[in-house]
Design an enzyme around this catalytic site. Structure first.
Site, PDB file in Angstrom:
ATOM      1  N   ASP A  37       0.856  -1.186   0.000  1.00 51.88           N
ATOM      2  CA  ASP A  37       0.000   0.000   0.000  1.00 51.88           C
ATOM      3  C   ASP A  37       0.890   1.233   0.000  1.00 51.88           C
ATOM      4  OD1 ASP A  37      -1.812   2.167   0.882  1.00 51.88           O
ATOM      5  OD2 ASP A  37      -3.212   0.543   1.288  1.00 51.88           O
ATOM      6  N   GLN A 101     -14.423   2.293   1.929  1.00 50.58           N
ATOM      7  CA  GLN A 101     -13.812   1.893   0.662  1.00 50.58           C
ATOM      8  C   GLN A 101     -13.543   3.109  -0.213  1.00 50.58           C
ATOM      9  OE1 GLN A 101     -16.090  -0.949  -1.676  1.00 50.58           O
ATOM     10  NE2 GLN A 101     -14.301  -1.500  -2.913  1.00 50.58           N
ATOM     11  N   HIS A 107     -10.455  -5.723  -2.656  1.00 51.33           N
ATOM     12  CA  HIS A 107      -9.113  -5.942  -2.113  1.00 51.33           C
ATOM     13  C   HIS A 107      -9.163  -6.220  -0.632  1.00 51.33           C
ATOM     14  CE1 HIS A 107     -10.048  -1.646  -1.941  1.00 51.33           C
ATOM     15  NE2 HIS A 107      -9.339  -1.602  -0.820  1.00 51.33           N
ATOM     16  N   PHE A 108      -8.171  -6.957  -0.167  1.00 44.92           N
ATOM     17  CA  PHE A 108      -7.976  -7.193   1.260  1.00 44.92           C
ATOM     18  C   PHE A 108      -6.734  -6.430   1.700  1.00 44.92           C
ATOM     19  CE2 PHE A 108     -10.835 -10.583   2.728  1.00 44.92           C
ATOM     20  CZ  PHE A 108     -11.437 -10.931   1.534  1.00 44.92           C
ATOM     21  N   HIS A 109      -6.839  -5.796   2.866  1.00 50.71           N
ATOM     22  CA  HIS A 109      -5.677  -5.164   3.493  1.00 50.71           C
ATOM     23  C   HIS A 109      -5.022  -6.177   4.430  1.00 50.71           C
ATOM     24  CE1 HIS A 109      -6.856  -0.854   2.703  1.00 50.71           C
ATOM     25  NE2 HIS A 109      -8.038  -1.413   2.578  1.00 50.71           N
TER      26      HIS A 109
HETATM   27  P1  5GP Z   1      -9.867   1.104   0.535  1.00 47.76           P
HETATM   28  O1  5GP Z   1     -10.033   2.413   1.195  1.00 47.76           O
HETATM   29  O2  5GP Z   1     -10.576   1.101  -0.797  1.00 47.76           O
HETATM   30  O3  5GP Z   1     -10.181  -0.085   1.378  1.00 47.76           O
HETATM   31  O4  5GP Z   1      -8.323   0.943   0.281  1.00 47.76           O
HETATM   32  C1  5GP Z   1      -7.647   1.430  -0.807  1.00 47.76           C
HETATM   33  C2  5GP Z   1      -6.192   1.401  -0.427  1.00 47.76           C
HETATM   34  O5  5GP Z   1      -5.450   1.604  -1.601  1.00 47.76           O
HETATM   35  C3  5GP Z   1      -5.798   2.498   0.553  1.00 47.76           C
HETATM   36  O6  5GP Z   1      -5.221   1.918   1.705  1.00 47.76           O
HETATM   37  C4  5GP Z   1      -4.815   3.346  -0.217  1.00 47.76           C
HETATM   38  O7  5GP Z   1      -3.758   3.766   0.587  1.00 47.76           O
HETATM   39  C5  5GP Z   1      -4.353   2.407  -1.308  1.00 47.76           C
HETATM   40  N1  5GP Z   1      -3.990   3.067  -2.547  1.00 47.76           N
HETATM   41  C6  5GP Z   1      -4.664   4.072  -3.162  1.00 47.76           C
HETATM   42  N2  5GP Z   1      -4.043   4.384  -4.326  1.00 47.76           N
HETATM   43  C7  5GP Z   1      -2.976   3.555  -4.437  1.00 47.76           C
HETATM   44  C8  5GP Z   1      -1.963   3.404  -5.428  1.00 47.76           C
HETATM   45  O8  5GP Z   1      -1.915   4.096  -6.442  1.00 47.76           O
HETATM   46  N3  5GP Z   1      -1.034   2.438  -5.217  1.00 47.76           N
HETATM   47  C9  5GP Z   1      -1.051   1.630  -4.106  1.00 47.76           C
HETATM   48  N4  5GP Z   1      -0.079   0.720  -3.997  1.00 47.76           N
HETATM   49  N5  5GP Z   1      -1.999   1.757  -3.145  1.00 47.76           N
HETATM   50  C10 5GP Z   1      -2.945   2.706  -3.313  1.00 47.76           C
END
Ligand code: 5GP
Length: 143
Positions: A37, A101, A107-109
């Site tokens: 991330d 989100q 996706h999984f963190h």
């Molecule tokens: P969400 O909020 O959808 O669960 O998580 C999206 C995740 O993607 C966030 O933790 C954010 O930091 C990460 N993220 C957003 N843009 C990018 C990117 O361009 N590259 C990477 N590697 N991670 C990203």
């Protein structure tokens, strides 16, 4: 963006899968991709995505996609634990904007947690890419 909608082929993770955007990869096969991330909430925060599914969230995902991602998240969590020796590991995912989100490609963190270190804010503070590469190499060495 909410829980319901259509898959956007231009979302950032789709672009990473297609190789149009860079990512610091940890491992991949024909089904899944694990990568760091870029706005990590802790040291070693990584993500697992499907390379083939167009599911925006867990509710839309095919069973085999869920199975592949769960297995990959476990593999990543075990490797991160071995490499970084955290005190805990969070494995989580969000469905819909009100749930947190921000990228609408399932996706999984995998977030290592360290005693006494508070979690960084979600999606804030871009990491140093060289540091991410070093972390990814360390985690990959434990696969
Ligand atoms: P969400 O909020 O959808 O669960 O998580 C999206 C995740 O993607 C966030 O933790 C954010 O930091 C990460 N993220 C957003 N843009 C990018 C990117 O361009 N590259 C990477 N590697 N991670 C990203």
């Amino acid at each position: 963006m909410s829980l319901y909608g259509t898959y956007d082929e231009a979302n950032i993770f789709a672009r990473i899968v297609r190789g149009e955007m860079p990512a610091v990869k940890v491992f991949e096969d024909d089904q899944v991709l694990a990568f760091m991330d870029v706005f990590p909430q802790s040291k070693g925060h990584a993500l697992v995505i499907s390379k083939v599914s167009k599911a925006r969230n867990l509710l839309e995902a095919e069973q085999q996609t869920v199975a592949a991602l769960a297995a990959a998240a476990q593999k990543l969590a075990k490797a991160a634990a071995a490499a970084l020796k955290p005190d805990g590991v969070v494995v989580t995912q969000f469905n819909g904007a009100p749930a947190g989100q921000t990228v609408f490609h399932l996706h999984f963190h995998v977030i290592p947690r360290y005693e006494g270190e508070p979690l960084g804010r979600h999606g804030e503070g871009m990491a140093d890419i060289e540091e991410l590469k070093a972390l990814a190499a360390k985690i990959a060495a434990e696969l």
